[in-house]
Design a protein around this motif. Structure first.
Motif, short mmCIF file in Angstrom:
data_model
loop_
_atom_site.label_atom_id
_atom_site.label_comp_id
_atom_site.label_asym_id
_atom_site.label_seq_id
_atom_site.Cartn_x
_atom_site.Cartn_y
_atom_site.Cartn_z
N PRO A 71 3.36 13.43 -41.26
CA PRO A 71 4.48 12.50 -41.50
C PRO A 71 5.52 12.46 -40.40
O PRO A 71 6.27 11.47 -40.30
CB PRO A 71 5.09 13.01 -42.82
CG PRO A 71 4.57 14.41 -42.98
CD PRO A 71 3.24 14.44 -42.33
N ALA A 72 5.60 13.49 -39.56
CA ALA A 72 6.61 13.49 -38.50
C ALA A 72 6.15 12.80 -37.23
O ALA A 72 6.98 12.49 -36.36
CB ALA A 72 7.02 14.94 -38.18
N VAL A 73 4.85 12.55 -37.10
CA VAL A 73 4.29 12.10 -35.82
C VAL A 73 4.10 10.59 -35.82
O VAL A 73 3.41 10.03 -36.68
CB VAL A 73 2.96 12.81 -35.53
CG1 VAL A 73 2.34 12.30 -34.23
CG2 VAL A 73 3.18 14.32 -35.45
N LEU A 74 4.67 9.95 -34.82
CA LEU A 74 4.49 8.51 -34.63
C LEU A 74 3.25 8.24 -33.78
O LEU A 74 2.38 7.44 -34.16
CB LEU A 74 5.73 7.90 -33.97
CG LEU A 74 5.67 6.40 -33.68
CD1 LEU A 74 5.52 5.61 -34.99
CD2 LEU A 74 6.90 5.96 -32.91
N GLN A 75 3.18 8.86 -32.62
CA GLN A 75 2.03 8.72 -31.73
C GLN A 75 1.69 10.09 -31.14
O GLN A 75 2.57 10.95 -31.01
CB GLN A 75 2.32 7.74 -30.60
CG GLN A 75 2.45 6.29 -31.01
CD GLN A 75 2.44 5.38 -29.79
OE1 GLN A 75 1.42 4.83 -29.41
NE2 GLN A 75 3.61 5.21 -29.20
N GLN B 205 5.12 11.94 -29.96
CA GLN B 205 6.31 11.11 -30.16
C GLN B 205 6.61 11.12 -31.65
O GLN B 205 5.75 10.77 -32.47
CB GLN B 205 6.06 9.68 -29.68
CG GLN B 205 7.28 8.77 -29.84
CD GLN B 205 6.97 7.34 -29.42
OE1 GLN B 205 5.85 7.01 -29.04
NE2 GLN B 205 7.98 6.48 -29.47
N LEU B 206 7.82 11.56 -32.00
CA LEU B 206 8.15 11.77 -33.41
C LEU B 206 8.77 10.53 -34.06
O LEU B 206 9.36 9.69 -33.38
CB LEU B 206 9.12 12.94 -33.55
CG LEU B 206 8.60 14.30 -33.06
CD1 LEU B 206 9.69 15.36 -33.21
CD2 LEU B 206 7.34 14.71 -33.81
N ARG B 207 8.64 10.48 -35.36
CA ARG B 207 9.29 9.43 -36.14
C ARG B 207 10.79 9.76 -36.26
O ARG B 207 11.19 10.92 -36.18
CB ARG B 207 8.67 9.34 -37.52
CG ARG B 207 7.21 8.92 -37.52
CD ARG B 207 6.65 8.88 -38.93
NE ARG B 207 5.24 8.54 -38.93
CZ ARG B 207 4.75 7.31 -38.90
NH1 ARG B 207 5.59 6.28 -38.88
NH2 ARG B 207 3.46 7.09 -38.91
N PRO B 208 11.61 8.76 -36.44
CA PRO B 208 13.06 9.01 -36.62
C PRO B 208 13.31 9.97 -37.77
O PRO B 208 12.63 9.93 -38.80
CB PRO B 208 13.62 7.61 -36.92
CG PRO B 208 12.64 6.66 -36.31
CD PRO B 208 11.31 7.31 -36.45
N THR C 3 9.00 21.88 -36.25
CA THR C 3 8.19 20.68 -36.34
C THR C 3 6.82 20.91 -35.72
O THR C 3 5.79 20.51 -36.27
CB THR C 3 8.88 19.49 -35.65
OG1 THR C 3 10.15 19.26 -36.26
CG2 THR C 3 8.04 18.23 -35.76
N HIS D 245 13.06 13.30 -37.50
CA HIS D 245 12.37 14.57 -37.29
C HIS D 245 12.78 15.14 -35.94
O HIS D 245 12.75 14.43 -34.93
CB HIS D 245 10.86 14.40 -37.36
CG HIS D 245 10.37 13.96 -38.71
ND1 HIS D 245 10.08 14.84 -39.72
CD2 HIS D 245 10.14 12.71 -39.21
CE1 HIS D 245 9.68 14.17 -40.79
NE2 HIS D 245 9.71 12.87 -40.50
N THR E 147 -1.65 12.32 -35.87
CA THR E 147 -0.80 11.19 -36.28
C THR E 147 -0.78 10.99 -37.80
O THR E 147 0.00 10.18 -38.30
CB THR E 147 -1.26 9.88 -35.61
OG1 THR E 147 -2.66 9.67 -35.89
CG2 THR E 147 -1.04 9.94 -34.12
#
Length: 478
Positions: free
Chosen positions: A383-387, A407-410, A418, A412, A380
């Motif tokens: 920078p691309a990873v939300l959870q 779960q990716l960040r918007p 990725t 990405h 996490t």
């Protein structure tokens, strides 16, 4: 019974003197050599200001300086902190910061200090000898506080199980930062026998080494037996002196095949860093071959189940003093006066306990315990990873492999580039065995009322978790 590890070392030096004790590829040390060299190292540590109770880390490969450093640290009255030599920035920083290590030994130069030790540091059986880091049940690696008494009892239980003989030779291939070479060292001090230390485990070379060194005893675990079994049969497979192989997690359907191929009995030894050996199978218990039985409690231990097929609970000695800096985790592990192993088991009609799964939020990759929370935290940070959620998936070779759900960040994309970027990020910060073998992207996670990811919904039994939409990464274990 010796109260401390230095007491045992000095007794072995007086009793066995010039007998061979430690055998490495290019070096052989007698009991007297090891005692004298660890004395010099202890004096060097004291001269550098190391005080009783200070923590000193050891981060080396399987070289003579490792056991000598361990013995020297203990003779100086300090506490050893074994560090996996494969650790990278994130996991190494955690262990060193958490333990408060005042010094790290990484080279053989520390074992060459010329002045002899003149003063014996007074030690007691209940003094802590090691901060032995383990993933525990959940969360980041925690330090198990292991006393001199813990180590000596652990070694004595193993010595009793193998029925030590004067002509025995013990062979070990695991990294010295793990439990096994450390208790094997003490076992050899007890019996006055040589310990052969291989630089690393090699499936193709293990039995050749056993033949070369005349090994009669060994301990293997995790994926080691299956990797050896997958090697092509050799005409000299049974041409060895091995009289007993100790193993944790013998695959029942291959148990008989192991014994027939290499001509020696294989017997279970079950335990944990927290509790030492909890179950042992006697050498002459041939009726357990192929049954999956893990054994009976040794003297000093009680082992129970909280229901017919339930969690394995342990109390008695040896046992850790608790987790360093984690009183709540210690209290939770020992609730009700029993150590809760996190393993499930059942008892057969003969009283033997069998393994029936695990409650821990961990992945058991070969012989390695991987803390899911530790890997998730590193993932996490990308920078691309939300959870992120790490879960074990079954594997024929390694037992389990880690799979990461992300779960990716918007902004990405859930694509291979990725996934590769995330894995490279993890590779720079974690030991290789902790790197996820598979990655799968999800739009969202199902959460519990306490906002935790509900992992039980991730592994649906109707599909192969190794197949698409999962993305395979590097699955090899270094």
């Amino acid at each position: 019974m010796y109260e401390t590890i230095p007491d045992l070392m000095r007794h072995a030096a007086r009793t066995y003197g010039e007998r061979e004790f430690l055998r490495f590829p290019d070096t052989s040390l007698t009991f007297a050599d090891a005692d004298a060299r660890s004395d010099r190292l202890a004096q060097g540590l004291i001269d550098k200001g190391v005080q009783p109770g200070d923590r000193v880390a050891i981060m080396m490969d399987n070289v003579p300086a490792w056991p000598l450093s361990w013995l020297g640290i203990l003779k100086a009255g300090a506490i050893a902190v074994p560090v996996n030599a494969r650790y990278q920035a994130a996991d190494l920083a955690h262990v060193l910061d958490d333990s408060g290590a005042v010094l790290t030994l990484t080279t053989v130069d520390y074992a060459r200090i010329p002045e002899p030790l003149n003063t014996h540091i007074p030690l007691k059986a209940d003094d802590v000898a090691n901060f032995q880091y383990t993933s525990g049940t959940t969360g980041f690696p925690k330090a198990c506080m292991l006393t001199h008494d813990y180590w000596l009892r652990t070694a004595q239980i193993a010595a009793d199980q193998v029925r030590l003989r004067d002509d025995d030779v013990m062979l070990i291939a695991q990294a010295y930062s793990y439990m096994d070479p450390q208790w094997a060292t003490l076992l050899c001090l007890i019996g006055g026998i040589p310990l052969v230390v291989l630089p690393r485990f090699s499936a193709s070379g293990f039995w050749a080494s056993a033949r070369e060194h005349g090994a009669t005893l060994t301990y293997v675990l995790g994926s080691m037996p299956l990797l050896m079994h997958k090697q092509p049969p050799h005409p000299h497979d049974r041409d060895n002196r091995m009289r007993l192989v100790l193993c944790s997690g013998i695959q029942p359907d291959l148990h008989q095949a192991f014994e027939e191929r290499w001509g020696a009995p294989w017997r279970e030894l079950y335990g944990s860093t927290e509790s030492g050996p909890d179950l042992v199978v006697p050498v002459d218990a041939a009726e357990t071959v192929g049954t999956g039985a893990m054994g009976l409690a040794p003297p000093g231990k009680e082992v129970e189940l909280d229901r017919e097929t339930g969690e394995i609970l342990v109390r008695g000695v040896p046992m850790m003093n608790g987790y360093w800096n984690h009183p709540e985790a210690t209290a939770h592990a020992f609730r009700g006066g029993w150590y809760h192993t996190g393993d499930l088991g059942f008892r057969d009609a003969s009283g033997y306990i069998h393994h029936a799964g695990r409650l821990k939020d961990m992945v058991r990759r070969g012989g390695e315990n991987i803390s899911c929370a530790e890997v998730e935290r590193v993932l996490t940070q990308h920078p691309a990873v939300l959870q992120a959620a790490l879960v074990p998936i079954p594997d024929d070779l390694w037992g389990e492999l880690p799979k990461a759900f992300l779960q990716l960040r918007p902004g990405h994309g859930p694509d291979e580039s990725t996934a590769v970027s995330v894995i490279e990020h993890a590779r720079e910060r974690l030991a290789r065995f902790k790197i996820p073998a598979y990655v799968e992207f999800v739009e969202a996670f199902s959460l519990t009322p306490s906002a935790r990811i509900e992992k039980r919904h991730l592994l649906t039994p109707e599909r192969d978790q190794r197949a698409a939409p999962a993305i395979a990464t590097d699955k090899e274990q270094s």
